[in-house]
Design an enzyme around this catalytic site. Structure first.
Site, PDB file in Angstrom:
ATOM      1  N   GLU A 265       0.823  -1.097  -0.215  1.00 31.64           N
ATOM      2  CA  GLU A 265      -0.123   0.213  -0.045  1.00 31.64           C
ATOM      3  C   GLU A 265       0.471   0.946   0.390  1.00 31.64           C
ATOM      4  O   GLU A 265       2.262   1.280   0.147  1.00 31.64           O
ATOM      5  CB  GLU A 265      -0.720   0.347   1.117  1.00 31.64           C
ATOM      6  CG  GLU A 265      -2.337  -0.608   0.851  1.00 31.64           C
ATOM      7  CD  GLU A 265      -2.818   0.882   0.430  1.00 31.64           C
ATOM      8  OE1 GLU A 265      -2.439   2.229  -0.335  1.00 31.64           O
ATOM      9  OE2 GLU A 265      -4.364   1.637   0.616  1.00 31.64           O
ATOM     10  N   HIS A 266       0.097   2.750   0.267  1.00 30.60           N
ATOM     11  CA  HIS A 266       0.683   3.805  -0.404  1.00 30.60           C
ATOM     12  C   HIS A 266       1.499   4.120   1.076  1.00 30.60           C
ATOM     13  O   HIS A 266       2.406   3.581   2.042  1.00 30.60           O
ATOM     14  CB  HIS A 266      -0.301   4.686  -0.168  1.00 30.60           C
ATOM     15  CG  HIS A 266      -0.956   5.011   1.688  1.00 30.60           C
ATOM     16  ND1 HIS A 266      -0.094   5.266   2.091  1.00 30.60           N
ATOM     17  CD2 HIS A 266      -1.885   4.205   2.176  1.00 30.60           C
ATOM     18  CE1 HIS A 266      -1.024   5.617   3.392  1.00 30.60           C
ATOM     19  NE2 HIS A 266      -2.210   3.924   3.261  1.00 30.60           N
ATOM     20  N   ASP A 267       2.797   4.688   0.317  1.00 35.06           N
ATOM     21  CA  ASP A 267       3.646   5.516   1.064  1.00 35.06           C
ATOM     22  C   ASP A 267       4.964   4.640   1.391  1.00 35.06           C
ATOM     23  O   ASP A 267       6.037   4.506   2.493  1.00 35.06           O
ATOM     24  CB  ASP A 267       3.112   5.924   2.558  1.00 35.06           C
ATOM     25  CG  ASP A 267       2.654   7.495   2.000  1.00 35.06           C
ATOM     26  OD1 ASP A 267       3.537   8.692   0.734  1.00 35.06           O
ATOM     27  OD2 ASP A 267       1.289   7.667   2.212  1.00 35.06           O
TER      28      ASP A 267
ATOM     29  N   ASN B 270       2.400   3.203   4.646  1.00 36.10           N
ATOM     30  CA  ASN B 270       3.866   3.410   5.540  1.00 36.10           C
ATOM     31  C   ASN B 270       4.829   2.446   6.502  1.00 36.10           C
ATOM     32  O   ASN B 270       4.779   2.217   7.565  1.00 36.10           O
ATOM     33  CB  ASN B 270       2.831   4.169   6.707  1.00 36.10           C
ATOM     34  CG  ASN B 270       3.350   5.974   5.864  1.00 36.10           C
ATOM     35  OD1 ASN B 270       3.641   6.482   5.546  1.00 36.10           O
ATOM     36  ND2 ASN B 270       2.020   6.943   5.489  1.00 36.10           N
TER      37      ASN B 270
END
Ligand code: UDP
Length: 218
Positions: free
Chosen positions: A139-141, A159
Site C-alpha cells: 500500500e501507499h508510502d 507507511n
C-alpha cells in the site's frame, strides 16, 4: 543480432515467473527468445517449452544484449547472482504480469518480479530484485529495500519500511505505520506464514503468530 532474455532458476520460482516474463515481452511486442538458466544443468535441455542451460552456456549464446530476471526465492542467492551479472555487464530484467495494478509515483529498481494480481499503491519505492508473489499488495508510502521477498498473498499496508533481504511468508499481514513513525521490518527478518505483525520487527529475527512474536533461538 537479436536480444536474449532469461529467467535464472528453473525450479518452482522460475517456472512460475516464465509466463510472467512472456507477458512482459508480449506487451512490448518483442518476440525475442526467453531461456531458462540453471546451474544444475549440463548441456542444453528444454523446460516447459523453453531452452534451458547453465550460466556458462548462456554467456556463450550469441546475442546483441542479454537481460536476466533472477527467479530464485533465496535473497542471498539472488544477490550473489546479481553481482555476477553486473560484473559480466548483463542487465537485471524487471517483469510484471498483465494483471498487476500500479498506482501513482512508484519507483521501481531493476530486477523486480511482480506476479499476477499484485497491486502496488501510490508513492511506493521498491528495491532491487524485489519479488512480490501472487495476490500480494504493497500500500501507499511504503519503502521496500533490496532483495526483499513476498510469498503469495502478503498484505503490506501503508507507511511500512521493509529493509534489505527480509522475507514475508504467505498470507502474512503487516499493520500500517504512520508518516512520522513507519512500521519497520528489519534487515533479513523473516515473517512467518499467516503472521499478523502489529509492531516493528528487529533485523535478523523470525516472527510468527497473531499478534506476531519473536521466535527465540534455542
Ligand atoms: N540455482 C542456480 N544457481 C545458483 C543457485 C541456485 O542455478 O547459484 C538454481 C538451482 O539449481 C535450482 C533453483 O536455482 O534449480 C533454486 O530452486 P529452489 O527449488 O531452491 O527454490 P525456488 O527459488 O525455485 O523456490
Amino acid at each position: 543480432m537479436t536480444r536474449l532474455y532469461a529467467i535464472y532458476g528453473a525450479s518452482g520460482c522460475g517456472r512460475s515467473l516464465m509466463p510472467v516474463a512472456r507477458q512482459q515481452l508480449a506487451r512490448e511486442q518483442d518476440n525475442s527468445e526467453i531461456v531458462f538458466i540453471d546451474d544444475a544443468l549440463t548441456g542444453v535441455s528444454t523446460v516447459n517449452g523453453h531452452r534451458a542451460m547453465n550460466y556458462q552456456a548462456f554467456l556463450n549464446e550469441p546475442a546483441s544484449a542479454k537481460s536476466v530476471q533472477i527467479a530464485i526465492a533465496s535473497s542471498r542467492v539472488r544477490e550473489k547472482i546479481a553481482l555476477r551479472l553486473e560484473t559480466d555487464g548483463i542487465h537485471l530484467w524487471s517483469i510484471s504480469a498483465d494483471h498487476v495494478v500500479l498506482m501513482d509515483q512508484i519507483e521501481l529498481a531493476e530486477g523486480s518480479a511482480l506476479s499476477p494480481f499484485v497491486t502496488i499503491g501510490s508513492n511506493v519505492k521498491l528495491g532491487k530484485s524485489f519479488h512480490a508473489n501472487l495476490y500480494s499488495y504493497v500500500e501507499h508510502d511504503c519503502v521496500i529495500g533490496d532483495f526483499v521477498t513476498f510469498a503469495p498473498g502478503v498484505k503490506c499496508n501503508g507507511n511500512i519500511h521493509i529493509h534489505d533481504h527480509a522475507y514475508i511468508g504467505a498470507g502474512a499481514m503487516i499493520k500500517q505505520g504512520t508518516p512520522d513513525q513507519p512500521l519497520v521490518i528489519g534487515q533479513g527478518a523473516i515473517v512467518g506464514m499467516g503472521a499478523v505483525v502489529t509492531k516493528s520487527v528487529p533485523a535478523g529475527v523470525t516472527v510468527v503468530g497473531n499478534p506476531a512474536r519473536i521466535v527465540e533461538s534455542k
